[in-house]
Scaffold this motif. Structure first.
Motif, PDB file in Angstrom:
ATOM      1  N   GLU A  13      45.341 -17.415  13.770  1.00 42.91           N
ATOM      2  CA  GLU A  13      44.237 -17.038  12.893  1.00 42.91           C
ATOM      3  C   GLU A  13      42.943 -16.957  13.691  1.00 42.91           C
ATOM      4  O   GLU A  13      42.494 -17.953  14.275  1.00 42.91           O
ATOM      5  CB  GLU A  13      44.086 -18.044  11.757  1.00 42.91           C
ATOM      6  CG  GLU A  13      45.184 -17.915  10.712  1.00 42.91           C
ATOM      7  CD  GLU A  13      45.403 -19.215   9.970  1.00 42.91           C
ATOM      8  OE1 GLU A  13      44.586 -19.528   9.099  1.00 42.91           O
ATOM      9  OE2 GLU A  13      46.377 -19.914  10.292  1.00 42.91           O
ATOM     10  N   PHE A  14      42.356 -15.764  13.677  1.00 40.77           N
ATOM     11  CA  PHE A  14      41.199 -15.504  14.514  1.00 40.77           C
ATOM     12  C   PHE A  14      40.051 -16.483  14.239  1.00 40.77           C
ATOM     13  O   PHE A  14      39.437 -17.002  15.177  1.00 40.77           O
ATOM     14  CB  PHE A  14      40.714 -14.066  14.307  1.00 40.77           C
ATOM     15  CG  PHE A  14      39.409 -13.778  14.974  1.00 40.77           C
ATOM     16  CD1 PHE A  14      39.337 -13.622  16.354  1.00 40.77           C
ATOM     17  CD2 PHE A  14      38.238 -13.681  14.233  1.00 40.77           C
ATOM     18  CE1 PHE A  14      38.128 -13.372  16.978  1.00 40.77           C
ATOM     19  CE2 PHE A  14      37.027 -13.427  14.858  1.00 40.77           C
ATOM     20  CZ  PHE A  14      36.977 -13.274  16.223  1.00 40.77           C
ATOM     21  N   LEU A  15      39.763 -16.714  12.955  1.00 41.34           N
ATOM     22  CA  LEU A  15      38.602 -17.551  12.630  1.00 41.34           C
ATOM     23  C   LEU A  15      38.784 -18.983  13.113  1.00 41.34           C
ATOM     24  O   LEU A  15      37.843 -19.607  13.610  1.00 41.34           O
ATOM     25  CB  LEU A  15      38.342 -17.528  11.117  1.00 41.34           C
ATOM     26  CG  LEU A  15      37.804 -16.200  10.579  1.00 41.34           C
ATOM     27  CD1 LEU A  15      37.659 -16.260   9.055  1.00 41.34           C
ATOM     28  CD2 LEU A  15      36.457 -15.866  11.230  1.00 41.34           C
ATOM     29  N   LEU A  20      37.540 -23.186  17.103  1.00 39.09           N
ATOM     30  CA  LEU A  20      37.960 -24.156  18.118  1.00 39.09           C
ATOM     31  C   LEU A  20      37.319 -23.834  19.457  1.00 39.09           C
ATOM     32  O   LEU A  20      36.820 -24.712  20.156  1.00 39.09           O
ATOM     33  CB  LEU A  20      39.487 -24.163  18.236  1.00 39.09           C
ATOM     34  CG  LEU A  20      40.234 -24.881  17.102  1.00 39.09           C
ATOM     35  CD1 LEU A  20      41.727 -24.583  17.166  1.00 39.09           C
ATOM     36  CD2 LEU A  20      39.997 -26.385  17.187  1.00 39.09           C
ATOM     37  N   ARG A  21      37.354 -22.549  19.836  1.00 36.04           N
ATOM     38  CA  ARG A  21      36.783 -22.164  21.128  1.00 36.04           C
ATOM     39  C   ARG A  21      35.305 -22.543  21.205  1.00 36.04           C
ATOM     40  O   ARG A  21      34.862 -23.157  22.179  1.00 36.04           O
ATOM     41  CB  ARG A  21      36.919 -20.653  21.351  1.00 36.04           C
ATOM     42  CG  ARG A  21      36.114 -20.193  22.563  1.00 36.04           C
ATOM     43  CD  ARG A  21      35.967 -18.696  22.618  1.00 36.04           C
ATOM     44  NE  ARG A  21      37.094 -18.056  23.286  1.00 36.04           N
ATOM     45  CZ  ARG A  21      37.215 -17.938  24.606  1.00 36.04           C
ATOM     46  NH1 ARG A  21      36.302 -18.444  25.418  1.00 36.04           N
ATOM     47  NH2 ARG A  21      38.242 -17.319  25.135  1.00 36.04           N
ATOM     48  N   GLU A  33      42.511 -18.529  25.031  1.00 40.71           N
ATOM     49  CA  GLU A  33      43.128 -18.374  23.719  1.00 40.71           C
ATOM     50  C   GLU A  33      44.438 -17.627  23.835  1.00 40.71           C
ATOM     51  O   GLU A  33      44.581 -16.730  24.656  1.00 40.71           O
ATOM     52  CB  GLU A  33      42.201 -17.572  22.792  1.00 40.71           C
ATOM     53  CG  GLU A  33      40.845 -18.189  22.570  1.00 40.71           C
ATOM     54  CD  GLU A  33      39.961 -17.274  21.727  1.00 40.71           C
ATOM     55  OE1 GLU A  33      40.492 -16.381  21.034  1.00 40.71           O
ATOM     56  OE2 GLU A  33      38.737 -17.446  21.781  1.00 40.71           O
ATOM     57  N   ALA A  34      45.394 -18.030  23.000  1.00 39.81           N
ATOM     58  CA  ALA A  34      46.630 -17.277  22.858  1.00 39.81           C
ATOM     59  C   ALA A  34      46.946 -17.198  21.372  1.00 39.81           C
ATOM     60  O   ALA A  34      46.690 -18.143  20.629  1.00 39.81           O
ATOM     61  CB  ALA A  34      47.773 -17.952  23.613  1.00 39.81           C
ATOM     62  N   HIS A  35      47.476 -16.057  20.927  1.00 42.33           N
ATOM     63  CA  HIS A  35      47.739 -15.891  19.501  1.00 42.33           C
ATOM     64  C   HIS A  35      49.234 -15.775  19.207  1.00 42.33           C
ATOM     65  O   HIS A  35      49.644 -15.734  18.056  1.00 42.33           O
ATOM     66  CB  HIS A  35      47.007 -14.671  18.954  1.00 42.33           C
ATOM     67  CG  HIS A  35      47.409 -13.386  19.615  1.00 42.33           C
ATOM     68  ND1 HIS A  35      46.889 -12.980  20.814  1.00 42.33           N
ATOM     69  CD2 HIS A  35      48.312 -12.454  19.248  1.00 42.33           C
ATOM     70  CE1 HIS A  35      47.440 -11.829  21.155  1.00 42.33           C
ATOM     71  NE2 HIS A  35      48.317 -11.489  20.235  1.00 42.33           N
TER      72      HIS A  35
END
Ligand code: CA
Length: 154
Positions: A13-15, A20-21, A33-35
């Motif tokens: 989830e992008f948001l 977190l970032r 980041e990894a999705h």
């Protein structure tokens, strides 16, 4: 040269990923980041050393628990699982898959930061209860620095 700890955030989830970032960077960490599985493995196989992974257990079609196992087959990098599944059975399975800690969603970012600090502290070489003698194990050579104790070169 100051070495910032490198955190890999695995979250679809992008948001949530962005939140977190932003908070981890504000706390002084380097963040990647990894999705999904592919981007996670790409990051792990890059030359960039990763100090800790936060792993979302609900990764769309990906099964976070299987990803934890896949990470564990390749590396001992500490894993903190983040998940809305907070049933004891789920927590136990996460820990059995090799997670080092477990945070239920919704979480307070303060708790995430404290647990990351705690896990990183456990993985820092040194005698329990004492500050690790980093100054003794860090050698400067040329433009780079080698930390023999952590087997890190940067
Ligand atoms: Ca998710």
């Amino acid at each position: 040269m100051h070495h910032r700890k490198h955190i890999l955030v695995v979250e679809d989830e992008f948001l949530v990923r962005r939140m977190l970032r932003q908070n981890l960077e504000a706390a002084g960490y380097q963040v990647s980041e990894a999705h999904d599985r592919a981007s996670l493995m790409e990051c792990l196989h890059s030359t960039n050393h990763v100090d800790l992974i936060t792993l979302d257990l609900s990764l769309g079609k990906e099964e976070g628990l299987e990803l934890a196992s896949a990470i564990r087959q390749q590396t001992n990098i500490p894993i903190i699982m983040l998940t809305a599944r907070v049933a004891p059975r789920d927590r136990i399975e996460g820990l059995e898959r090799g997670a080092d800690d477990y945070i239920g969603k919704p979480f307070l970012i303060r708790e995430v930061l404290l647990r990351i600090e705690a896990v990183l502290r456990r993985y820092t070489p040194g005698v329990k209860g004492q500050d690790p003698p980093t100054s003794l194990s860090v050698y400067r050579c040329g433009l780079g620095t080698a930390d023999v104790g952590k087997r890190q070169f940067y």
